[in-house]
Design a protein around this motif. Structure first.
Motif, PDB file in Angstrom:
ATOM      1  N   ASP A   1     -28.757 -26.993  13.093  1.00  5.87           N
ATOM      2  CA  ASP A   1     -29.616 -27.321  14.229  1.00  5.87           C
ATOM      3  C   ASP A   1     -28.986 -26.903  15.560  1.00  5.87           C
ATOM      4  O   ASP A   1     -29.676 -26.451  16.467  1.00  5.87           O
ATOM      5  CB  ASP A   1     -29.936 -28.819  14.250  1.00  5.87           C
ATOM      6  N   GLU A   2     -27.686 -27.043  15.679  1.00  2.00           N
ATOM      7  CA  GLU A   2     -26.997 -26.637  16.907  1.00  2.00           C
ATOM      8  C   GLU A   2     -27.118 -25.120  17.115  1.00  2.00           C
ATOM      9  O   GLU A   2     -27.332 -24.658  18.227  1.00  2.00           O
ATOM     10  CB  GLU A   2     -25.531 -27.057  16.838  1.00  2.00           C
ATOM     11  N   ASP A   3     -27.001 -24.361  16.039  1.00  2.00           N
ATOM     12  CA  ASP A   3     -27.157 -22.906  16.132  1.00  2.00           C
ATOM     13  C   ASP A   3     -28.563 -22.537  16.595  1.00  2.00           C
ATOM     14  O   ASP A   3     -28.740 -21.635  17.413  1.00  2.00           O
ATOM     15  CB  ASP A   3     -26.873 -22.240  14.779  1.00  2.00           C
TER      16      ASP A   3
ATOM     17  N   GLU B   1     -30.607 -24.337  18.442  1.00  2.00           N
ATOM     18  CA  GLU B   1     -30.741 -24.658  19.870  1.00  2.00           C
ATOM     19  C   GLU B   1     -29.988 -23.666  20.744  1.00  2.00           C
ATOM     20  O   GLU B   1     -30.482 -23.245  21.798  1.00  2.00           O
ATOM     21  CB  GLU B   1     -30.281 -26.086  20.145  1.00  2.00           C
ATOM     22  N   LYS B   2     -28.797 -23.265  20.327  1.00  5.79           N
ATOM     23  CA  LYS B   2     -28.018 -22.298  21.105  1.00  5.79           C
ATOM     24  C   LYS B   2     -28.741 -20.956  21.199  1.00  5.79           C
ATOM     25  O   LYS B   2     -28.779 -20.347  22.263  1.00  5.79           O
ATOM     26  CB  LYS B   2     -26.626 -22.105  20.500  1.00  5.79           C
TER      27      LYS B   2
END
Length: 123
Positions: free
Chosen positions: A107-109, A111-112
């Motif tokens: 999920d962080e990837d 968003e980034k």
């Protein structure tokens, strides 16, 4: 922004599906698709053959002028070769390397990458 991607194992597809963006999966057997609007590329890391498929696609029509950035996935165990296909394309076509992620990303990837795409200023 249109996302053009290539997948050989399905990992990149799994990442791209999380983006919920306008996508097109590039067929390595027929990469000669003419684009008409700005796009980014998301690519897995494999041998030079993958880069050659991207070169065929980018040299079709005005595609190279419409390319606005690239992201790449791979395996961190590759060491310095991690995401090398994306790095090569970014360098060869003078566009930003927007993000690098492992396997199908998290999920962080997501968003980034979305944030990086937004900074490009294209809808």
């Amino acid at each position: 922004m249109k996302v053009i991607y290539l997948t050989l194992t399905g990992q990149t597809r799994k990442f791209v599906e999380k983006l919920q963006m306008d996508v097109l999966e590039l067929n390595p057997a027929d990469p000669f698709v003419k684009m008409t609007a700005p796009f980014i590329i998301i690519t897995p890391t494999y041998d030079k053959e993958v880069t050659e498929v991207w070169d065929d696609f980018l040299e079709t029509g005005n595609n190279s002028q419409l390319l606005k950035g690239v992201a790449g996935g791979g395996n961190l165990n590759f060491g310095p070769l991690f995401a090398f296909t994306a790095k090569d394309i970014a360098s060869d076509y003078n566009v930003p390397l927007l993000h690098q992620f492992e396997f199908q990303g998290n999920d962080e990837d997501v968003e980034k990458l979305k944030k990086a795409v937004n900074t490009l200023g294209f809808d």
